[in-house]
Design a protein around this motif. Sequence first.
Motif, short mmCIF file in Angstrom:
data_model
loop_
_atom_site.label_atom_id
_atom_site.label_comp_id
_atom_site.label_asym_id
_atom_site.label_seq_id
_atom_site.Cartn_x
_atom_site.Cartn_y
_atom_site.Cartn_z
N ASP A 5 -3.92 7.79 8.31
CA ASP A 5 -5.25 7.27 8.69
C ASP A 5 -5.08 6.39 9.96
O ASP A 5 -4.43 5.34 9.91
CB ASP A 5 -5.78 6.45 7.50
N GLN A 6 -5.67 6.85 11.05
CA GLN A 6 -5.42 6.19 12.35
C GLN A 6 -5.94 4.75 12.37
O GLN A 6 -5.32 3.88 12.97
CB GLN A 6 -6.06 7.01 13.50
N ASP A 7 -7.05 4.50 11.72
CA ASP A 7 -7.60 3.14 11.69
C ASP A 7 -6.61 2.20 10.96
O ASP A 7 -6.29 1.11 11.44
CB ASP A 7 -8.96 3.14 10.98
N LYS A 8 -6.10 2.68 9.84
CA LYS A 8 -5.15 1.85 9.07
C LYS A 8 -3.87 1.63 9.87
O LYS A 8 -3.33 0.52 9.94
CB LYS A 8 -4.84 2.51 7.73
N LEU A 9 -3.39 2.71 10.48
CA LEU A 9 -2.13 2.59 11.25
C LEU A 9 -2.30 1.62 12.41
O LEU A 9 -1.38 0.84 12.73
CB LEU A 9 -1.70 3.97 11.75
N ALA A 66 0.85 -1.20 0.00
CA ALA A 66 0.00 0.00 0.00
C ALA A 66 0.89 1.25 0.00
O ALA A 66 0.76 2.13 0.85
CB ALA A 66 -0.97 -0.01 1.18
N SER A 67 1.83 1.27 -0.94
CA SER A 67 2.77 2.39 -1.12
C SER A 67 3.75 2.55 0.04
O SER A 67 4.37 3.60 0.18
CB SER A 67 2.02 3.71 -1.37
N GLY A 68 3.88 1.56 0.87
CA GLY A 68 4.85 1.62 1.98
C GLY A 68 4.17 1.57 3.34
O GLY A 68 4.80 1.24 4.34
N LEU A 69 2.88 1.87 3.38
CA LEU A 69 2.15 1.90 4.66
C LEU A 69 2.30 0.58 5.44
O LEU A 69 2.50 0.58 6.65
CB LEU A 69 0.66 2.16 4.36
N LEU A 70 2.24 -0.53 4.72
CA LEU A 70 2.29 -1.84 5.39
C LEU A 70 3.71 -2.25 5.82
O LEU A 70 3.89 -3.30 6.42
CB LEU A 70 1.68 -2.90 4.47
N PRO A 110 8.05 9.79 7.31
CA PRO A 110 9.51 9.98 7.23
C PRO A 110 9.88 10.89 6.05
O PRO A 110 9.23 10.86 5.01
CB PRO A 110 10.05 8.57 7.01
N LYS A 111 10.94 11.66 6.25
CA LYS A 111 11.37 12.66 5.24
C LYS A 111 11.71 12.06 3.88
O LYS A 111 11.49 12.67 2.86
CB LYS A 111 12.59 13.41 5.76
N ASP A 112 12.28 10.85 3.89
CA ASP A 112 12.73 10.28 2.62
C ASP A 112 11.72 9.25 2.07
O ASP A 112 12.08 8.38 1.30
CB ASP A 112 14.10 9.62 2.82
N SER A 113 10.45 9.37 2.45
CA SER A 113 9.47 8.37 2.02
C SER A 113 8.63 8.89 0.84
O SER A 113 8.62 10.08 0.54
CB SER A 113 8.53 8.04 3.17
N ARG A 114 7.91 7.96 0.20
CA ARG A 114 7.06 8.30 -0.95
C ARG A 114 6.06 9.40 -0.59
O ARG A 114 5.85 10.32 -1.36
CB ARG A 114 6.33 7.04 -1.42
N ALA A 115 5.45 9.29 0.60
CA ALA A 115 4.41 10.27 0.95
C ALA A 115 4.99 11.65 1.21
O ALA A 115 4.24 12.62 1.31
CB ALA A 115 3.62 9.78 2.16
N SER A 116 6.32 11.74 1.34
CA SER A 116 6.92 13.07 1.54
C SER A 116 7.22 13.75 0.20
O SER A 116 7.57 14.92 0.17
CB SER A 116 8.21 12.95 2.37
N LEU A 117 7.08 13.02 -0.90
CA LEU A 117 7.34 13.62 -2.22
C LEU A 117 6.21 14.60 -2.54
O LEU A 117 5.03 14.28 -2.34
CB LEU A 117 7.40 12.54 -3.32
N LYS A 118 6.57 15.75 -3.05
CA LYS A 118 5.59 16.81 -3.31
C LYS A 118 4.46 16.33 -4.23
O LYS A 118 3.28 16.53 -3.96
CB LYS A 118 6.32 18.00 -3.95
N SER A 119 4.84 15.66 -5.31
CA SER A 119 3.81 15.27 -6.27
C SER A 119 2.97 14.07 -5.80
O SER A 119 2.03 13.67 -6.49
CB SER A 119 4.45 14.98 -7.62
N SER A 166 1.65 14.04 -2.59
CA SER A 166 1.08 14.50 -1.31
C SER A 166 -0.32 13.91 -1.09
O SER A 166 -0.77 13.79 0.04
CB SER A 166 1.06 16.02 -1.24
N TRP A 167 -0.98 13.50 -2.18
CA TRP A 167 -2.31 12.89 -2.04
C TRP A 167 -2.26 11.57 -1.24
O TRP A 167 -3.28 11.12 -0.73
CB TRP A 167 -2.94 12.65 -3.41
N LEU A 168 -1.06 11.01 -1.11
CA LEU A 168 -0.94 9.76 -0.33
C LEU A 168 -0.97 10.01 1.18
O LEU A 168 -1.18 9.09 1.96
CB LEU A 168 0.39 9.07 -0.66
N ARG A 169 -0.77 11.29 1.57
CA ARG A 169 -0.58 11.56 3.00
C ARG A 169 -1.81 11.21 3.83
O ARG A 169 -1.69 10.78 4.97
CB ARG A 169 -0.17 13.02 3.22
N LYS A 170 -2.98 11.39 3.25
CA LYS A 170 -4.23 11.09 3.98
C LYS A 170 -4.23 9.60 4.40
O LYS A 170 -4.50 9.26 5.55
CB LYS A 170 -5.42 11.40 3.07
N GLN A 171 -3.89 8.75 3.44
CA GLN A 171 -3.87 7.30 3.73
C GLN A 171 -2.79 6.96 4.76
O GLN A 171 -2.99 6.13 5.63
CB GLN A 171 -3.64 6.55 2.42
#
Length: 327
Positions: free
Chosen positions: A245-249, A213-217, A226-235, A237-242
């Motif tokens: 997500d406290q339920d997923k985490l 799931a893009s690294g979440l799992l 994390p600073k060097d992760s996919r969700a930190s990439l500017k383009s 940023s839509w991944l940040r919500k996932q």
Amino acid sequence: MEYRHLGRAGIRVSELSFGSWVTFSNQADVKAAADMMSAAYEAGVNFFDNAEVYAGGKSEEVMGAALKKLGWRRGSYLVSTKFYWGLFDTVNERNTLNRKRLLEGINGSLQRLQLEYVDLIFCHRPDPFTPIEETVWAMHNIIEQGKAFYWGTSEWAAADIVQAIEIADKHHLHKPVMEQPQYNLFERARFGKEYTRLYQEYGYGSTTWSPLASGLLSGKYNSGIPKDSRASLKSYSWLRKQMTDQDKLARVKALEPIAKELGCTLAQLSIAWCLKNPFVSTVITGASRVEQVHENMKATEVAPKLTPEIMERIDRIFGIEKEEDEE
Ligand code: NDP
């Protein structure tokens, strides 16, 4: 590494494969890409996934240059590409599977990849505005031209896939033989339910995407991004919500004791879980650095440890029992 048939097709793919979405060109240059591909190949990977739209065509360029650098014998590996979104903003080149676009698209991909042919081509999404028959003929023609060997779909509705198979059957054309669906501990509805008939009755193969799931799992988002992760990439940023997500985490954290018992990492456990599904031909893994490739490839050793009892415990964490009770 084990090799599984792509459904009923003669070709076999390594149970773990390696893809370039997000990473190639954005996070990995030609050297880094070649190093990761090399680590995967050394571990037995024989399939490398790509798409014309990844990094606006640059992902194919990077993979092409990496393959050149690596100099592997062409028969020893498979490369794919996919079409739908396109690279140019004109009416016939965006979000389409029309005949002109597909027949032109393959030429561009082969140029960027510096290859005479790719092995697998996918219709990256369904196109509701082009007759399925037109797309089936175009994919057949690409194969007949020797520019690809097998074709398939990605995230198509099962009913549309059946229609494509039946059109191909009727006209004795090359049939689609594989789907590329998302499949991971969070996303399993379509793969698990909607596509079951495709695998059982039509012998459809599958090359599944985003096992983490893009690294979440992997657990890397358990205490923030994390600073060097996919969700930190500017383009992306839509991944940040996932990723926040406290339920997923909470579910990812609940997997930790199981990983600990098995002596593996969360990433290995999550990838191994995908491998347990017999309808999966290959799990396409992704990585931004070579250490991740080494770690992820070891998931093949974890899969045999996932007993029915452990699979049930995992299912409970992801609420599967509850879902079945409600039906
Ligand atoms: P994953 O869900 O496995 O995510 C991969 C990312 O997770 C890596 O790039 C890395 O990101 C992080 N990661 C990987 N391994 C580890 C690890 N061991 N520990 C910590 N972090 C890790 O797969 P992808 O989403 O990349 O999908 C895989 C492939 O599937 C793609 O490359 C593509 O070929 C295909 N795909 C197809 C789609 C389709 O529509 N047909 C859609 C999406 C993907 P980072 O280090 O940057 O955080």
